[in-house]
Design an enzyme around this catalytic site. Structure first.
Site, PDB file in Angstrom:
ATOM      1  N   ASP A   1      74.044  66.128  -2.029  1.00  0.00           N
ATOM      2  CA  ASP A   1      75.432  65.409  -2.761  1.00  0.00           C
ATOM      3  C   ASP A   1      76.448  66.019  -2.965  1.00  0.00           C
ATOM      4  OD1 ASP A   1      76.326  63.248  -3.737  1.00  0.00           O
ATOM      5  OD2 ASP A   1      74.996  62.978  -5.474  1.00  0.00           O
TER       6      ASP A   1
ATOM      7  N   HIS B   1      82.287  60.483  -3.891  1.00  0.00           N
ATOM      8  CA  HIS B   1      80.942  60.815  -3.952  1.00  0.00           C
ATOM      9  C   HIS B   1      80.686  60.804  -2.284  1.00  0.00           C
ATOM     10  CE1 HIS B   1      80.035  58.764  -7.758  1.00  0.00           C
ATOM     11  NE2 HIS B   1      81.422  58.319  -7.626  1.00  0.00           N
TER      12      HIS B   1
ATOM     13  N   GLN C   1      69.073  64.602  -2.317  1.00  0.00           N
ATOM     14  CA  GLN C   1      70.331  64.455  -1.915  1.00  0.00           C
ATOM     15  C   GLN C   1      71.274  65.424  -1.544  1.00  0.00           C
ATOM     16  OE1 GLN C   1      71.806  61.478  -4.739  1.00  0.00           O
ATOM     17  NE2 GLN C   1      72.055  59.962  -3.024  1.00  0.00           N
TER      18      GLN C   1
ATOM     19  N   HIS D   1      80.347  65.736  -5.145  1.00  0.00           N
ATOM     20  CA  HIS D   1      81.569  64.868  -5.658  1.00  0.00           C
ATOM     21  C   HIS D   1      82.876  65.790  -5.715  1.00  0.00           C
ATOM     22  CE1 HIS D   1      78.009  63.298  -7.503  1.00  0.00           C
ATOM     23  NE2 HIS D   1      78.679  62.034  -7.034  1.00  0.00           N
TER      24      HIS D   1
ATOM     25  N   LYS E   1      82.573  52.093   0.225  1.00  0.00           N
ATOM     26  CA  LYS E   1      81.904  53.068   0.715  1.00  0.00           C
ATOM     27  C   LYS E   1      82.221  53.198   2.425  1.00  0.00           C
ATOM     28  CE  LYS E   1      77.284  51.564   0.309  1.00  0.00           C
ATOM     29  NZ  LYS E   1      75.908  52.016   0.219  1.00  0.00           N
TER      30      LYS E   1
ATOM     31  N   CYS F   1      76.074  62.392 -10.091  1.00  0.00           N
ATOM     32  CA  CYS F   1      77.382  62.370 -10.459  1.00  0.00           C
ATOM     33  C   CYS F   1      77.855  62.932 -11.844  1.00  0.00           C
ATOM     34  CB  CYS F   1      78.227  61.139 -10.070  1.00  0.00           C
ATOM     35  SG  CYS F   1      77.439  59.829 -10.475  1.00  0.00           S
TER      36      CYS F   1
ATOM     37  N   ARG G   1      64.498  57.002  -8.234  1.00  0.00           N
ATOM     38  CA  ARG G   1      64.867  55.711  -8.240  1.00  0.00           C
ATOM     39  C   ARG G   1      63.825  55.007  -8.210  1.00  0.00           C
ATOM     40  NH1 ARG G   1      70.381  55.708  -4.205  1.00  0.00           N
ATOM     41  NH2 ARG G   1      71.373  57.416  -5.419  1.00  0.00           N
TER      42      ARG G   1
END
Length: 638
Positions: free
Chosen positions: A386, A513, A384, A388, A467, A337, A366
């Site tokens: 991903d 997200h 990911q 935003h 979420k 992000c 991670r």
RNA sequence: GCCGAUGUAGCUCAGCUGGUAGAGCAGCUGAUUCGUAAUCAGCAGGUCAGCGGUUCAAAUCCGCUCAUCGGCUCCA
């Protein structure tokens, strides 16, 4: 004596003397039903068969073959196991022992650690108990009496459970069978004799009340079915599921490796695994562009100060990797992000620009605890899909709905059923109550608008916002989170993001997200298990293998190979000096969708004879016709 | 991170109560030229996870470490 009327599920009625037990009533209604009845619902509430009916009621027998009935059978079996454990290991303390989706467990505190041989001993003792026809009998006593009883037995966990009951609870129920007494709400089987097909599966550690700060107990898992056949089927199914394990198929199909020398939780993709990944990633890019996303890309490492500002340093540090260069600290990104926010901040934004949707196949690191690593499903580096989304509060609902729609589409394409959960504010979180409420209701509102069935997962949200999680299952039916939509008011605040509204004033955008497949690695892991490695043609790393019958067919094989390659078919040569049967077996074990046999006939006709991996032979056809089959399947995601 | 189990050839596994490793498959070489799930023969493969200890002697017994597996906690 007064009489009562009972209404049965088929709407027939019966009249019985008051005080008749449910068991006797069912026995006189339909004697053959009784043998498979574990309990009954009286006016909708489940109770024991030994309960005496004192007034008119609707009575519905609970059959052992139903989900509810099986749950009762298993719960009773867990009581029997607790009894067997205490008989075998005097001094073992009991805690809780519920039925679960595929069986039951019971947690014990015991000085000695249970070995697999101990499980056999316990199982043997259980067999003795279930052979004796002990009845499960219920009684209710005051909570004070119950505390005294369990204190005397030294069952401190039960005392704790009773003491933690809400203050308005005055009595608790106890169940006993064969001299063993347990605190329990019930209902239970009429007798231990109904327990016929059970087995203990494994011992594992489990924290008391699921809290890692508490003592670790020993959990014994077992399962129980109505019949031996059903139990055998279940055990066979587990064995079959193990053959679909993505870690095993990853090696057998040469997709990827996990290597000690490289490091735990780090995946190395082999050519075929990378091809599968490439196909998925290309699908992602195409679908995101279609839906108005912009592709972006951020760096792998960003200065520590930025992570402090976002809150990751305070709330996520233990999961992050750090490095230092030229006396400057950097954090390796665990999320994507930050860079996306910097893109947003790179110029003044107007409400007319919104929503902005930044998409990145973002690779993150991670530092997951060692005990949780699990092949592709839980790795330390993963990518990911991903994005935003920065939007105005007004746009929130339609954006969330569009994402939910995207998820539904993706799951349909890849053939998954999924479950939806709404996760709310956790303890370790940032942001105001008002923002959390707003974010949570935005998500919940969208869920309601789209009429999705969902469960609420209290306190399971991200540290910056609530979420919606979408979960799919692996071969052993373990759930894995894939898609998630997270609503965040906090990071825009921390990074002072703004847009100019139609009123000419600065306003704060909201950030969503979201991921669709989640992590490409995890999704691939579940995908491999879902298809047992036999991917649909559009996803198969190798779509066709060319099998020559003898050496003299190789030139024609080469020609076909080139034609297919030119048409974009993912094709492989099997030209080795082996018999056709051997090559078919090889391709079959690689789960290649099409095997193209090339012999004299094909050479003469300038054709190929495709054999499908299901054994079906499509006969001789031109290469062009075969290419059309493949392209048709690619187009239709088949 | 916690509890438990496991770690022998590329893979699947033998190797008893300690006496310095074995099979099948895969690989390589040769023969075979073959039509829908395994052709035959030969050869080669191991710091028995790593480190330390006990012992005349350790794959085997003990300790530590690492990794994997099953759970718990956590998570995409």
């Amino acid at each position: 004596m007064s009489e009562i009327n009972i209404t049965w599920p088929d709407n027939s009625r019966g009249t019985f003397p008051g005080g008749t037990t449910i068991k006797d009533a069912i026995g006189s209604w339909k004697p053959d039903v009784l043998s498979s009845t574990v309990a009954a619902k009286v006016d909708g509430s489940p109770v024991d068969l030994g309960v005496r009916l004192e007034k008119d009621a609707v009575v519905e027998p609970i059959d052992v073959a139903t989900k509810e009935g099986l749950g009762i059978l298993r719960h009773s079996t867990s009581h029997v196991m607790a009894q067997a454990v205490q008989d075998t290991f005097p001094g073992a303390k009991v805690t809780i022992g519920p039925s679960i989706e595929e069986g039951f467990y019971y947690d014990f505190e015991c000085e000695t650690t249970f070995t697999p041989e101990d499980l056999q001993k316990i199982e043997k003792r259980m067999q003795e108990i279930t052979a004796t026809d002990s009845t499960f009998s219920r009684r209710e006593i005051s909570r004070e009496e119950a505390v005294a009883l369990f204190k005397e037995k030294g069952e401190s966990y039960k005392v704790e459970l009773i003491n933690d009951l809400p203050p308005d609870v005055e009595t608790v129920s106890l169940y006993s069978q064969g001299g063993y007494v347990d605190l329990c709400r019930g209902p239970h089987l009429p007798s231990t004799q109904m327990i016929k097909a059970f087995t203990l599966l494994k011992v594992a550690g489990a924290y008391w009340r699921g809290d890692e700060h508490n003592k670790m107990l020993q959990r014994i898992y077992g399962t129980c079915f109505a019949t031996q056949e059903a139990l055998d089927d279940y055990l066979r199914m587990i064995e079959e599921a193990k053959k679909r394990d993505h870690r095993r198929l990853g090696r057998e199909l040469d997709l990827f490796q996990l290597n000690d020398e490289a490091g735990p939780g780090l995946i190395i993709f082999h050519p075929k695994g990378m091809m599968l990944r490439y196909i998925i990633e290309e699908w992602e890019r195409k679908e995101h562009l279609k839906r108005g996303y912009d592709m972006v890309m951020g760096p792998q490492i960003l200065k520590v100060d930025l992570w402090k500002r976002s809150g990751h340093f305070d709330h996520y540090r233990e999961n992050m990797y750090f490095t230092e260069v030229d006396e400057q600290g950097y954090g390796i990104k665990p999320m994507n992000c930050l860079a996306h926010m910097l893109i947003y901040k790179s110029k003044i934004r107007s409400y007319r620009d919104l929503p902005l949707r930044y998409f990145e196949l973002g690779t993150v690191h991670r530092h997951e605890k060692t005990g949780v690593l699990h092949g592709l499903l839980r790795a330390r580096q993963f990518t990911q899909d991903d994005a935003h989304i920065l939007c105005t509060p007004d746009q929130l609902n339609s954006e969330i709905l569009a994402i939910a729609d995207f998820v539904a589409y993706a799951m349909k394409i890849f053939g998954f059923e999924y479950e939806v959960e709404l996760s709310t504010r956790p303890e370790n979180s940032i942001g105001s109550d008002a923002d959390w409420d707003l974010a949570t209701s935005a998500l919940e509102g969208a869920l309601k608008d789209s009429r999705m069935v969902y469960e609420i997962n209290e306190g399971d949200g991200a540290f910056y916002g609530p979420k919606i999680d979408f979960k799919i299952k692996d071969a052993l039916k373990r759930k894995w989170q894939c898609a998630t939509i997270q609503c965040d008011f906090t990071l825009p605040e921390r990074f002072d993001l703004s847009y100019i509204g139609s009123d000419g004033e600065k306003h704060r955008p909201v950030m969503l997200h979201r991921v669709i497949l989640g992590a490409i690695e995890r999704f691939m892991g579940v995908l491999i298990e879902h298809h047992a490695g036999a991917f649909p043609v559009w996803l198969s790393p190798v779509q066709a293998s060319i099998l020559t019958v003898t050496e003299k067919h190789i030139p024609h094989g080469e020609k076909v190979y080139q034609q297919l390659l030119d048409a974009g078919v993912r094709v492989e040569k099997s030209f080795s000096n082996e018999k056709l049967g051997y090559k078919i077996r090889e391709a079959q074990m690689q789960k290649t969708p099409y095997m193209l046999v090339i012999g004299d006939r094909e050479m003469a006709e300038d054709a190929v004879s495709p054999r499908q991996r299901d054994g079906n032979n499509l006969g001789s056809m031109s290469v062009t016709d075969f290419i059309n089959i493949i392209q048709e399947r690619n187009r239709n995601y088949q």
